[in-house]
Design an enzyme around this catalytic site. Structure first.
Site, PDB file in Angstrom:
ATOM      1  N   LYS A 104      17.441   6.514 -63.547  1.00  0.00           N
ATOM      2  CA  LYS A 104      18.826   6.672 -63.231  1.00  0.00           C
ATOM      3  C   LYS A 104      19.327   5.233 -63.025  1.00  0.00           C
ATOM      4  O   LYS A 104      18.794   4.347 -62.763  1.00  0.00           O
ATOM      5  CB  LYS A 104      18.677   7.244 -61.990  1.00  0.00           C
ATOM      6  CG  LYS A 104      19.554   8.692 -61.495  1.00  0.00           C
ATOM      7  CD  LYS A 104      19.363   9.092 -60.274  1.00  0.00           C
ATOM      8  CE  LYS A 104      20.416   8.557 -59.184  1.00  0.00           C
ATOM      9  NZ  LYS A 104      20.286   9.112 -57.937  1.00  0.00           N
ATOM     10  N   LYS A 160      21.092  -0.103 -58.647  1.00  0.00           N
ATOM     11  CA  LYS A 160      20.985  -1.271 -58.450  1.00  0.00           C
ATOM     12  C   LYS A 160      19.623  -1.879 -58.386  1.00  0.00           C
ATOM     13  O   LYS A 160      19.708  -3.266 -58.432  1.00  0.00           O
ATOM     14  CB  LYS A 160      21.756  -1.602 -57.182  1.00  0.00           C
ATOM     15  CG  LYS A 160      21.845  -0.800 -56.168  1.00  0.00           C
ATOM     16  CD  LYS A 160      23.032  -0.695 -55.208  1.00  0.00           C
ATOM     17  CE  LYS A 160      23.153   0.392 -54.400  1.00  0.00           C
ATOM     18  NZ  LYS A 160      24.489   0.854 -53.962  1.00  0.00           N
ATOM     19  N   LYS A 168       9.009   5.890 -50.215  1.00  0.00           N
ATOM     20  CA  LYS A 168       9.295   4.616 -49.966  1.00  0.00           C
ATOM     21  C   LYS A 168       8.172   3.657 -49.115  1.00  0.00           C
ATOM     22  O   LYS A 168       8.025   2.608 -48.934  1.00  0.00           O
ATOM     23  CB  LYS A 168      10.461   4.232 -49.220  1.00  0.00           C
ATOM     24  CG  LYS A 168      11.713   4.863 -49.794  1.00  0.00           C
ATOM     25  CD  LYS A 168      13.086   4.368 -49.223  1.00  0.00           C
ATOM     26  CE  LYS A 168      14.173   4.612 -50.003  1.00  0.00           C
ATOM     27  NZ  LYS A 168      15.630   4.326 -49.560  1.00  0.00           N
TER      28      LYS A 168
END
Ligand code: TRP
Length: 341
Positions: A204, A207, A122
């Site tokens: 996957k 959202k 990240k």
């Protein structure tokens, strides 16, 4: 809720989910049906981890966070988290989480946090501008788990390193300051299915997908669900069979069909071996729509009753605090912090 798992004879389970967007089939089949199943035999503590959600670098909108927190509560209750069996609460309502995270900050090392794969991912290419909160995320997660003496933590594969870190920090604390914490183990949620995006079946379902066309939300209208399955990406081979590598789209449809009709993927594949892809997609939509319908109805009903949601969450926070507060107290004393007179 009683203090330790030992006193009830049932395992204490803890898990958390970020209020970072609407609940979809991937969350549901990958994690939440497992949360619901675990309630039968374990003493479950489930948290809406809003303090984790504010670590995301770019995506912090206060009004939206408030709404998503309530929406996630409605969704969790709607899919079957039962507040009369389990403890459901908002992380920031139990201040012990933030305080224990500080104590653990003084036990965790800079090196071990820097090695966490999720942080590396990240923060890649932007280390100087990500928040300290993102770096510290696994320490807060450690506090979540250890406050409740949880022995089992149902999480996806991507969280394994965080649970191992929680064990390491707990063990180090116990060794340095005396036995306070129970060491947790990661478990894969029972009955978990790995659901992929319908448009990009090698990714996957998430959202953060580039388009909502590949993501089926629990609150989607039946027509929208049917349309999403109709346009699901498959392949040009034309044969219905399980092959994750060569046929990710068709395999994903079979996995979803199996998970929503309590069958194995092999059974689902056998039954549709002679069908075309169109018929398979219709069958999946026809399984998913009634599977989601009662959850959708309950979630919507609860979402419309904010006072009731707030009452359930207040009750959950009070019960969570009954366990969290004495644990924190023991940790404070063990570390030598002077008890206030
Ligand atoms: N990091 C977890 C995730 O993204 C969410 C989480 C926060 C969690 N605290 C937790 C999961 C404690 C298990 C236990 O999925």
């Amino acid at each position: 809720m009683t203090d330790g798992a030992a006193s009830t004879g049932r395992a204490r389970v803890f898990s958390g989910m970020q209020p970072s967007g609407a609940v979809h089939l991937g969350n549901l089949l990958g994690a939440l049906t497992g949360w619901v199943t675990l309630q039968k035999d374990a003493d479950c503590v489930y948290s809406i981890v809003d303090l984790h959600a504010i670590t995301a670098p770019d995506d912090h909108d206060p009004a939206l966070l408030r709404q998503r927190t309530l929406d996630l509560a409605a969704a969790l209750l709607g899919v079957g988290v039962d507040p009369s069996r389990s403890t459901l609460f908002v992380q920031s309502h139990v201040r012990e989480h933030a305080e224990l995270a500080w104590l653990f900050n003084c036990v965790a090392t800079f090196g071990e946090l820097g090695r966490m794969p999720q942080f590396k991912d990240k923060s890649a290419g932007r280390d100087a501008s990500v928040s300290v909160g993102l770096f510290d995320y696994p320490v807060l997660q450690t506090a979540d788990i250890l406050l409740y003496h949880a022995t089992k933590v149902p999480v996806g594969e991507d969280q394994r390193h965080h649970i191992e870190l929680a064990r390491d920090i707990g063990q180090r604390f116990n060794h340095r300051f005396g036995e306070v914490f129970t060491l947790p183990t990661a478990i894969l949620p029972p009955v978990a299915a790995r659901v992929m995006d319908l448009q990009e079946p090698t990714r996957k379902m998430s959202k953060s997908a580039s388009s909502e066309k590949g993501v089926v939300f629990v609150l989607d209208e039946p027509d929208a669900i049917a349309a999403k399955f109709r346009s699901a990406v498959t392949d040009s081979d034309g044969k219905v069979r399980v092959d994750r590598a060569a046929k990710p789209g068709v395999t994903n449809l079979l996995e979803i069909l199996a998970a929503t009709t309590s069958r194995t993927v092999e059974q689902a594949a056998d039954e549709h071996a002679g069908s075309g892809y169109g018929a398979l997609k219709t069958a999946v939509a026809e399984a998913v729509i009634p599977f989601l319908e009662p959850m959708r109805a309950r979630s919507l009903e609860l979402a419309a009753d904010q006072a009731e949601l707030e009452r359930i969450l207040a009750d959950g926070a009070a019960r969570a605090r009954e366990v969290a507060a004495p644990t924190l107290e023991r940790a404070r004393l063990a570390m030598g912090l002077l008890p206030p007179a």
